[in-house]
Write an enzyme that holds these catalytic residues in place. Structure first.
Site, short mmCIF file in Angstrom:
data_model
loop_
_atom_site.label_atom_id
_atom_site.label_comp_id
_atom_site.label_asym_id
_atom_site.label_seq_id
_atom_site.Cartn_x
_atom_site.Cartn_y
_atom_site.Cartn_z
N VAL A 1 -25.71 -18.88 -18.46
CA VAL A 1 -25.39 -17.47 -18.23
C VAL A 1 -25.82 -16.64 -19.44
O VAL A 1 -26.28 -17.16 -20.44
CB VAL A 1 -23.88 -17.28 -17.93
CG1 VAL A 1 -23.49 -17.97 -16.65
CG2 VAL A 1 -23.02 -17.78 -19.09
N CYS A 2 -25.61 -15.35 -19.29
CA CYS A 2 -25.98 -14.35 -20.30
C CYS A 2 -25.60 -14.78 -21.71
O CYS A 2 -24.47 -15.20 -21.90
CB CYS A 2 -25.26 -13.05 -19.95
SG CYS A 2 -25.09 -11.87 -21.29
N PRO A 3 -26.44 -14.67 -22.69
CA PRO A 3 -27.83 -14.19 -22.62
C PRO A 3 -28.86 -15.32 -22.67
O PRO A 3 -30.03 -15.08 -22.96
CB PRO A 3 -27.93 -13.34 -23.89
CG PRO A 3 -27.09 -14.10 -24.89
CD PRO A 3 -25.98 -14.77 -24.10
N GLU B 1 -28.62 -6.47 -20.96
CA GLU B 1 -27.80 -7.70 -21.03
C GLU B 1 -26.31 -7.36 -21.08
O GLU B 1 -25.51 -7.96 -20.39
CB GLU B 1 -28.15 -8.52 -22.28
CG GLU B 1 -29.29 -9.49 -22.13
CD GLU B 1 -28.95 -10.71 -21.29
OE1 GLU B 1 -29.87 -11.26 -20.70
OE2 GLU B 1 -27.77 -11.10 -21.18
#
Lengths: 70, 161
Positions: free
Chosen positions: A11-13, B85
């Site tokens: 998942v992010c990032p 993001e």
């Protein structure tokens, strides 16, 4: 040459960061296929590729992002 | 519906919950809303400003979390990627609803965000969420303000200097 980057489960990032690093290894004409199960990564990775001037395709069903280095 | 945070790990020795190496605390949304209501009851008219400041701190920490992850990985992110993001991914994966960056001009700067299904959507003025949005922008672009320009099932926020 075609390369594959599997970021499923991340998942992010991390999908974006791993793609950014992988793109540095590629040469003109290469294609990078990124496999992700994290839908938001399709937008950040697309923006990254566009900023680099590369072509981007997304296969929606499995979130495969194909970047062609120009 | 789909499974999310697939790499959510619970350290059975320390009791820490980790996702992408960042520590998380999972709370039912009701706990979150109750906290906001209690703040409102205790501080009264000062609540909007207080919630906004709390939100700013949360927003700044979201950006720093991404920066730390990038730094540890040995990469940096441009301003627009960092904002994307933080808004569309970090908030989304924390359960803050569907967030779409509708306009982003980092030079002016001006950011328009559309937020659907935020857990704070019934909160008058969306002060906490407004703060989170402003905090993210402030951490990336310098001091920014955030206004809610539409309120409803989908809220629209505008960030400006």
């Amino acid at each position: 040459m075609k390369y594959e980057l599997n970021v499923k489960g991340k998942v992010c990032p991390m999908p974006l960061l791993e793609t950014k690093r992988k793109l540095k290894e590629l040469k003109a004409g290469d294609v990078l296929e990124i496999l992700t199960d994290y839908e938001p990564a399709t937008r950040t990775i697309s923006l990254l590729a566009k900023k680099c001037g590369y072509g981007v395709e997304i296969e929606n069903t499995a979130y495969v992002i194909r970047i062609e280095v120009k | 519906m789909k499974r999310t945070l697939p790499n959510l790990l619970l350290d059975d020795e320390t009791g820490e919950l980790l996702a992408s190496e960042a520590r998380f605390v999972l709370l039912p949304a009701g706990f979150f809303i109750t906290s906001l209501e209690q703040i409102g009851k205790i501080v009264g008219q000062a609540a909007p400003a207080l919630l906004f400041r709390i939100g700013c701190g949360i927003g700044e920490e979201y950006v720093n979390m991404i920066k730390r992850a990038a730094d540890e990985y040995g990469e940096t992110l441009d301003t627009d990627l960092l904002l994307l993001e933080a808004y569309e991914n970090a908030l989304y994966q924390s359960g803050f609803g569907m967030i779409r960056l509708k306009d982003l001009d980092v030079e002016k700067p001006r950011i328009i965000l559309e937020v659907a299904n935020s857990p704070t959507k019934d909160e008058k003025g969306c002060d906490l969420f407004r703060g989170i949005i402003a905090g993210i922008a402030t951490e990336v672009l310098g001091e920014c303000a955030c206004n809610e320009v539409e309120h409803g099932e989908t809220c629209v926020f505008e960030v400006v200097k």
